[in-house]
Structure formats: C-alpha cells, structure tokens
Motif scaffolding. Structure first.
Motif, PDB file in Angstrom:
ATOM      1  N   VAL A 208      70.246  15.489   3.032  1.00  0.00           N
ATOM      2  CA  VAL A 208      70.814  14.671   1.956  1.00  0.00           C
ATOM      3  C   VAL A 208      72.256  14.293   2.267  1.00  0.00           C
ATOM      4  N   ASN A 209      72.885  15.036   3.180  1.00  0.00           N
ATOM      5  CA  ASN A 209      74.270  14.720   3.522  1.00  0.00           C
ATOM      6  C   ASN A 209      74.356  13.427   4.331  1.00  0.00           C
ATOM      7  N   GLN A 210      73.208  12.926   4.813  1.00  0.00           N
ATOM      8  CA  GLN A 210      73.231  11.641   5.498  1.00  0.00           C
ATOM      9  C   GLN A 210      73.036  10.514   4.502  1.00  0.00           C
ATOM     10  N   LYS A 211      73.423   9.317   4.943  1.00  0.00           N
ATOM     11  CA  LYS A 211      73.300   8.184   4.020  1.00  0.00           C
ATOM     12  C   LYS A 211      71.919   7.568   4.146  1.00  0.00           C
ATOM     13  N   PHE A 212      71.246   7.425   3.047  1.00  0.00           N
ATOM     14  CA  PHE A 212      69.984   6.680   3.072  1.00  0.00           C
ATOM     15  C   PHE A 212      69.709   6.141   1.683  1.00  0.00           C
ATOM     16  N   PHE A 213      68.757   5.225   1.637  1.00  0.00           N
ATOM     17  CA  PHE A 213      68.433   4.607   0.355  1.00  0.00           C
ATOM     18  C   PHE A 213      67.776   5.642  -0.564  1.00  0.00           C
ATOM     19  N   GLY A 214      68.229   5.718  -1.811  1.00  0.00           N
ATOM     20  CA  GLY A 214      67.625   6.639  -2.774  1.00  0.00           C
ATOM     21  C   GLY A 214      68.119   8.061  -2.639  1.00  0.00           C
ATOM     22  N   ARG A 219      68.362  13.793  -4.479  1.00  0.00           N
ATOM     23  CA  ARG A 219      69.074  14.999  -4.860  1.00  0.00           C
ATOM     24  C   ARG A 219      68.529  15.562  -6.159  1.00  0.00           C
ATOM     25  N   SER A 220      68.239  14.691  -7.135  1.00  0.00           N
ATOM     26  CA  SER A 220      67.699  15.259  -8.378  1.00  0.00           C
ATOM     27  C   SER A 220      66.275  15.768  -8.184  1.00  0.00           C
ATOM     28  N   VAL A 221      65.483  15.064  -7.360  1.00  0.00           N
ATOM     29  CA  VAL A 221      64.112  15.534  -7.144  1.00  0.00           C
ATOM     30  C   VAL A 221      64.110  16.925  -6.517  1.00  0.00           C
ATOM     31  N   LEU A 222      65.028  17.133  -5.572  1.00  0.00           N
ATOM     32  CA  LEU A 222      65.069  18.433  -4.905  1.00  0.00           C
ATOM     33  C   LEU A 222      65.361  19.571  -5.878  1.00  0.00           C
ATOM     34  N   LEU A 223      65.987  19.246  -6.998  1.00  0.00           N
ATOM     35  CA  LEU A 223      66.325  20.315  -7.943  1.00  0.00           C
ATOM     36  C   LEU A 223      65.246  20.551  -8.990  1.00  0.00           C
ATOM     37  N   PHE A 224      64.233  19.690  -9.007  1.00  0.00           N
ATOM     38  CA  PHE A 224      63.178  19.836 -10.027  1.00  0.00           C
ATOM     39  C   PHE A 224      62.578  21.244 -10.096  1.00  0.00           C
ATOM     40  N   PRO A 225      62.164  21.821  -8.964  1.00  0.00           N
ATOM     41  CA  PRO A 225      61.501  23.135  -9.071  1.00  0.00           C
ATOM     42  C   PRO A 225      62.418  24.188  -9.672  1.00  0.00           C
TER      43      PRO A 225
ATOM     44  N   LEU B 128      64.086  11.481   8.282  1.00  0.00           N
ATOM     45  CA  LEU B 128      63.082  10.688   7.566  1.00  0.00           C
ATOM     46  C   LEU B 128      61.893  11.556   7.164  1.00  0.00           C
ATOM     47  N   PHE B 129      61.438  12.346   8.144  1.00  0.00           N
ATOM     48  CA  PHE B 129      60.308  13.226   7.911  1.00  0.00           C
ATOM     49  C   PHE B 129      60.643  14.195   6.773  1.00  0.00           C
ATOM     50  N   GLY B 130      61.857  14.773   6.842  1.00  0.00           N
ATOM     51  CA  GLY B 130      62.279  15.736   5.814  1.00  0.00           C
ATOM     52  C   GLY B 130      62.279  15.110   4.437  1.00  0.00           C
TER      53      GLY B 130
END
Lengths: 419, 397
Positions: A208-214, A219-225, B128-130
């Motif tokens: 997540v520290n890299q730049k990408f779309f979305g 970040r919020s999805v990763l915290l769902f569990p 990407l995979f991650g």
C-alpha cells in the motif's frame, strides 16, 4: 499563594481522576485479586449462589367451613449444600383474620405472623400450615391473599468468604490436565499467529506504500477483518470451510483438486508427504491460526504503514543513485527502519493472542486439538463448572505472560545495548 | 542476458495472468457456471505467448489495437474453443485481458536490458498480485456472507456452488431470511439492546475519561506518572482473567443478565484506551488558552466544557466511535454474563442461534450481515478519524 494554587491543582486532579480510577479498580484490579483468592479455593459453579430460605404460598379453602381458610407454606432451603441459620419469617394478613392454630415457633400480633424457624440444614423442606377463621362473614379474596408475599431471612456462610484454602487446583492444572499439551497448543497458536500476522502486515504495508489507483480504498478494505464483529466472521468462515456443503470444499471438489472433502476445522491431524517424508500437520489448529492471521494482520499493517510513510525519501533516492536493486532497498533500508515497530507489535500481539478466547471458541469450541489455555479457563469454569480450577488456569496464564514480558524486555534491552 | 530476462518476464506475467483468470473462474463458478477446470496449462501457454508477442510487436501497432487483438484471441481460445460459456463471462475475460495487456504495456526489450530489470518486474507484479490477492482473500468471506443470506435452504442444497441472486423474484422472497430473523428470532430487540449498551458505554466512558485525561495531560499531582503507566498496563491486561471473578461477583450481586452489568464492565475495559487517546490529544492543545481562562476565573469544569471539549471534538468523536465499535463487537463478556434470551446483545444472539444445529445457515448469515453492516458503515464513513486513532491507541483485540 503559589502553594495554595498547587494544592488546589492537586485536589482538582484527584477529583477529576477519581471516578475513572475507582471504576477501573472495582472492575479490573479488584477482580484480579479476587481471582488469586478464588484460585486457592474449591469452589464450584453451584456454590456461588447464596443459599436463600424460600416459601411457596398456597391458599386453600376448607370444604364445609366457608368461614375458614387454610394457608400452606412450602418452606425450603434453596441450597443443596449449605445450611441457613436463624431463619425468620414474616407474613401479613387482612385485619379480620383470626388465627386458629398457632405454631409454637410463631407469634401473631397486629394481623402479622412472625416466626423464628431456627437453623435449616441443606436440602431442608417443611410444609408449614396455618388456619385462619374470618369472624365478620365477609368473603375471602384468595388472589389478594396470595399476592402478599411472605418475607424470609437467614444467615449463611458465603463459601467465597471463608478462609479454607487449598493448593489442589494448581496441582490439578499443572500435573493432571495434560498441561504440557495445552501449553504447546497455546504456544503454537500464539507464536505462529503473531509471526504470520506481522509477515502479512509487512507485505501489505509495503504494497500500500506504493502509488496505485484505489489505494485509499485498498487501505480501508485491508482493515475490514479487524473492525468487523468476531461472531459474524467466525460463522462465515465456518460456513466456508464446512466439510459437507462448505464453499471451499465444494470448489476444490469441483475442480478435482481433492477427492474427498477435508474437515478443516474438525480434523486434528492430516498426513502430508513431502519429498518422501511423512509428517503430521495439526490441521484444525492450522486453520484456526489462519483465521487469526487473517483477522489480525491489519493491525500490523497499520502500524508498519505509518512507520513506512515516515521513512525519509532521501534514503531511497540515495540508494537509487548507488544503483541498489528493489530487494536490496527493502532489506537494507526498509527492514532496519521498521524493526522497532515490529518488536513492539510482536509483544502486543503475542500477549493478546495468548489470551485470545473468542476466535477459537467460536470456530471449534476447543475441539480437535485447538484447546488453548483461555479455552481451558472457560471449560474448567463453566463447562465442568469448577470455578476454582478456571481461576487457577487464568492465574497460570498471567504468570506465564509476566514471565514472557520479563524475558522479552531483557532481550530487547540487551539488543539495544549492543547497538 | 536479454533472452533470460525475456523468459523471466514472460513467466512472471503469465503466472499473473493465470492468477487473474483463476479468480474470475472461481467467481463465475459461484454464479452457477459449470466450470470444472482452470486449464492452467492452456492459460500458461497463452499468457507466455501474449507476453512474447507483446515484446516482439513492440510499437509497431498502436497499443490499444494490440490490447484488443490479444484480448480477442484469448477470449476466442478460452471461452469458445475450450468451453462454450455465456457472454457475460467472456466480457469479463476480455476486460481482464485488456487490463493485463495494459499492465505489461510499459515493458519493452529496451527496458529489459537495464540493471535489476527482472527484480523491478518481479516487484511490480508482486505488488499487483498482492493487491488482488488480499482484496480477494479479505472480501470473499464478506461477499459470501452477504450472498448466502439471500439464498434459500433448498437452493443451497441443490447446488452448493450456485450463489447467483435472482433479482427478478419478489422482494419478500429475496429478503426472506431478514424478515424471519426479525419476526421469529426477535432481532429487533437485540439490535435495540446492542445499541443501548454501545451508546451507553460511549457516553459513560466519555464522562469518566475526559476529566481524567485532562488531569493526566495538564495537572501536576502526586502519582501522575504511576497513573499514566498503569493505564497502559491495564490496557494490555487479558480479559479472560477477569471473567471468572466478575462472573462470581455479578451473580452474587444479581447483575448478570442485566444491561447495567454489561455497561459497567464495558466502560471499565474501554476507559484506559479512551484516557490514553484523549490525553495525547489534550497535550497538543496550546496551554495559553487555559491560562487566559484561569485569569478569567473559570473553574476546571468551565475550562473543560468551554475550552477543552470544543477544541478536541475530532479526538473525542474518534474515541467515541472506537468505544462504540468495541462495545458493539464485544463477545466474551456478553457470552459469560447473558444467558437469558431477553437480555441478549446481537453478537450473543447470533451465537445462541448457531447453537441450534437446525438453524438454517442463511438466517445465521443474515444475522451476521445485520451485526456487521453498522460497524463497517461507521468505519468506512469515518475512516480518516479512525485510522489516525488506531495507530495512536490501537483497539484491543
């Protein structure tokens, strides 16, 4: 002048903190001491109910004698184990009631019946009967008569408050209940869960520290569990992993990856052969650990991400100039920068995982080789209803945790000294 | 070097493609399509060839046309030659392939000659995979929870892999599980209990925590350092250790099966976090404001209500949201203290429901959706506040 100001400041501070401190003391610190107390006692679930004298009131009219009424009290001691001392009894009646048969233990004054029944042993039962006559010929209202409840009182020993202590519970915990097995299971669960969640935390944080779309969405999805209720998640997993109609098994069967369904949560061991070596994997425990990692890696992710974002960009730029490869950058710059966070995370997660109860309880209930110490607290205390044993197990947990913290801090301190 | 890098690039990208298509196939299977194999070999060969072709063609064709050609060829092979599948599935495959060729679009023969190029490629594809892997692994259970709650028992038994929802049916049939849990299982009452307990915990915790946090942050008094360190230690303390003594005490006081009992325990267990988070924020408020207030002869009550609270609304609301979420999700104490269905919280009610082996699972999942939705909604909506607070205090769990 200054002195009084400091004094008022102190007073204010005490007033402000007192409510919170008192509440925390009553609900957290006091129970911890109470736990130590209980762990040295032989107490069962049924003992903690305080014995009460009870009376069931039955109103009966007497045939052929309409002006008379019979009242039957079914008296009993609610406890099967303890006696009640100095039982007193009181019941009120309408004014026009006249008593016919006065028991020697009782007296009737001002239309109220008072009795002293003395001591009741455990399981005591008595049918106590009073007959009244009504002299003015008015009708008897049975319902109101029944609605007046008798008052009973008595003294009894509270088993929790006496001073009989025993070491029996600890002996049982440490030497009888497959303690080593329990400890090992708890250790596996805690250690692999902690390490797994930290590894996944590092991977996702790096990602997540890299730049990408979305990215913010990710970040919020990763915290769902981590934020969703355990109950919902555990039952969803159970449904996914169910051997009969669970989605995972159905999918694997459908793609012909397996031939018979695997009971991921109900099978203790599975035989796995790699390179000719056969070894047994603790299947249910592994599944439970997977769930734990899945649920708690977000915490590691958050901590590590926060740290990653604080690493100065110049470090990476300098590395780029030197021609470092991505892997070198990760191992030489990123990893050393996050070791401090990781060591804190390891401690926090280790302590919390060591005490984790809900996850295992909801997934397997402690069956098929997933019985950890916290589960044992519950099983001893509430399934076998031996409160003393449950307490003793939880004291063992605390002692183990304190030992862990002691060694961990010594180890950390040494490493800090070396650097 | 060039050949080796080319092969590595093609390998990595074709593995990535296999992964993408496999996820799509799993999702399609769960929509009731009869797909019995991933055809990994075919996917691998196609992916490898497409990667090689991409490098070979390079800039001779416009990249859009290139992507469309690759996608069409792949769809033709996978969705027509191997197994004839419905149009929506093929549209999905087409889009995935378009995305894939867009992603490999930035690599070329020239780029592959550079130093560390294979590592860079590996890193890019791993990221990407991650992203896709973690999104899938995390969202899949939530997706299954939601979808199962809309199915019927019979449909699940007939084909355990068909989770497609028929939106054509009557609303009443679609939401049947929800109607049932609210009507026959009294979920309305449990929601009410859970809400009362959670909101009550928030209010009481804030009432206790704000003054205490203010004292710890600002005032000098004997035992201050002891207090602030013990807050952290208590915060780490295991709840399972409290369960037995609290159970015995509460049974003797008659506090079991009561909302009051839960309120007391929840407040006490959330207070340390709340104080810890609040005092950190209070320390960041400039002291001059309070000094001015003291000159104006404001009492501490005035300082807290007129200066501190208005200035720290963001922190207070993030603490409030946290405490709400902790109380709403709490399970251990509600399991221990509540055994009368009339005083159940939502979590406890769902656990009770699952205890009956005959409860159809779509009801269980509908209940799970009901208990999960409010928390996720709060989390997504107030994410900004919560994430900063999470790292500061970190919710216990």
């Amino acid at each position: 002048m200054n002195d009084t100001l400091a004094n008022t400041e102190k007073k204010t501070a005490y007033i402000l903190t007192l409510p919170a401190v008192l509440l925390v003391f009553a609900i957290i610190l006091f129970p911890i001491f109470a736990n130590v107390w209980i762990s040295f006692k032989e107490v069962e679930l049924k003992d903690i109910r305080i014995p009460e004298p009870r009376a069931k009131k039955i109103v009966k009219s007497i045939p052929d004698e309409p002006s008379k009424i019979k009242i039957l009290y079914k008296l009993r001691n609610s406890s099967l184990l303890q006696e009640i001392r100095d039982v007193s009894f009181k019941d009120n009646f309408p004014k026009n009631f006249q008593i016919e048969n006065l028991d020697s233990r009782c007296e009737y004054t001002k239309s109220s019946l008072k009795c002293e029944f003395g001591n009741w042993p455990a399981k005591y039962k008595e049918n106590f009967q009073v007959i009244f006559s009504i002299n003015d010929g008015s009708e008897i209202d049975k319902k109101t008569l029944k609605s007046i409840k008798p008052k009973l009182d008595g003294k009894s020993d509270n088993i929790l408050l006496n001073t009989n202590f025993t070491l029996k519970n600890f002996k049982k915990v440490l030497f009888e209940n497959e303690f080593l097995d329990l400890l090992l299971t708890t250790f596996y669960y805690t250690f692999f869960g902690t390490v797994g969640s930290i590894v996944f935390g590092i991977l996702t944080a790096q990602m997540v520290n890299q730049k990408f779309f979305g990215r913010t969405f990710m970040r919020s999805v990763l915290l769902f569990p981590y934020v969703a209720p355990v109950v919902a998640l555990a039952y969803t997993w159970e449904l996914l992993l169910d051997p009969n109609s669970g989605t995972l098994n159905s999918l694997l069967l459908n793609y012909q990856i397996i031939e018979t369904p695997i009971n991921l949560l109900g099978q203790k061991y599975i035989e796995i052969g790699i390179f000719g070596f056969d070894f047994k994997l603790r299947l249910a425990l592994t599944t439970v650990i997977m769930f734990e990692i899945w649920r708690y890696f977000p915490l590691a992710f958050l901590f590590i991400l926060a740290r990653l974002q604080a690493i100065p960009k110049e470090l990476y730029e300098a590395a780029d100039v030197d021609g470092a490869s991505p892997f070198q950058k990760f191992f030489k710059i990123t990893l050393p920068q996050i070791t401090a966070v990781i060591s804190i995370l390891f401690m926090i997660r280790f302590i919390w995982n060591f005490n984790k109860f809900e996850d295992v309880f909801l997934l397997t209930g402690g069956a098929s080789g997933t019985r950890t110490l916290p589960i044992n607290v519950y099983q001893q205390g509430f399934a076998i209803s031996d409160i003393g044993m449950g307490s003793a197990v939880s004291i063992v947990i605390v002692v183990l945790l304190l030992m862990f913290m002691f060694f961990y801090f010594r180890l950390l301190g040494k490493r800090v000294d070396e650097n | 070097m060039r050949i080796k890098n080319t092969i590595i690039f093609s390998l990595i990208s074709s593995f990535f493609l296999i992964f993408l298509i496999s996820i799509w196939k799993i999702l399609a299977t769960l929509q009731g399509l009869n797909i019995n194999s991933f055809n990994i070999e075919v996917l691998f060969i196609l992916g490898f060839l497409i990667s090689l072709a991409h490098l070979g063609i390079a800039n001779r064709i416009k990249s859009i046309y290139k992507s469309i050609i690759f996608s069409s060829v792949f769809v033709f092979c996978d969705g027509y030659l191997i197994q004839k599948l419905p149009i929506w599935y093929n549209v999905g495959v087409f889009l995935i392939l378009y995305f894939f060729s867009y992603k490999i679009g930035k690599y070329s023969f020239i780029g592959l000659k550079e130093e560390h190029s294979t590592q860079v490629i590996l890193f890019d594809f791993l990221t990407l995979f991650g992203i896709l892997f973690f999104s899938f692994v995390i969202l899949f259970p939530f997706y299954m929870m939601l979808v199962t709650s809309f199915k019927t028992q019979i449909a699940l038994l007939v084909n355990p892999l068909d989770f497609s929802i028929n939106f054509g049916q009557d609303i009443k049939d679609l939401f049947k599980s929800y109607f049932v849990i609210f009507k026959s299982y009294k979920f309305g009452k449990y929601i009410l209990t859970s809400t009362i307990v959670s909101v009550g915990t928030v209010i009481i915790t804030l009432l206790f925590a704000i003054p205490a946090a203010y004292a710890v942050a600002r005032l000098n008094f004997f035992g201050k350092t002891f207090l602030s360190t013990s807050i952290l230690i208590i915060y780490m303390f295991p709840a399972i250790v409290l369960v037995i003594p609290l159970y015995t005490i509460f049974s003797q006081l008659g506090l079991r099966n009561s909302i009051e009992g839960l309120l007391i325990v929840y407040t006490a267990t959330t207070l340390p976090v709340a104080i810890y988070m609040l005092q950190g924020y209070f320390k960041s408020i400039p002291k001059e404001l309070e000094e001015a207030a003291i000159l104006d002869k404001l009492s501490w009550f005035g300082i807290i209500t007129k200066i501190i609270i208005p200035l720290s609304i963001p922190a207070i609301s993030s603490v409030a949201l946290y405490v709400f979420m902790i109380a709403w999700n709490e399970f251990l104490f509600s399991l221990m203290f509540l055994d009368n269905p009339n005083s159940f919280t939502l979590s406890r009610a769902i656990q009770y429901l699952s205890g009956d082996a005959e409860t159809p699972r779509q009801y269980l999942m509908a209940g799970s959706v009901v208990v999960t939705l409010p928390v996720l909604f709060i989390f997504v909506y107030f994410e900004k506040y919560l994430v900063s607070g999470l790292t500061a205090g970190s919710v216990k769990g």
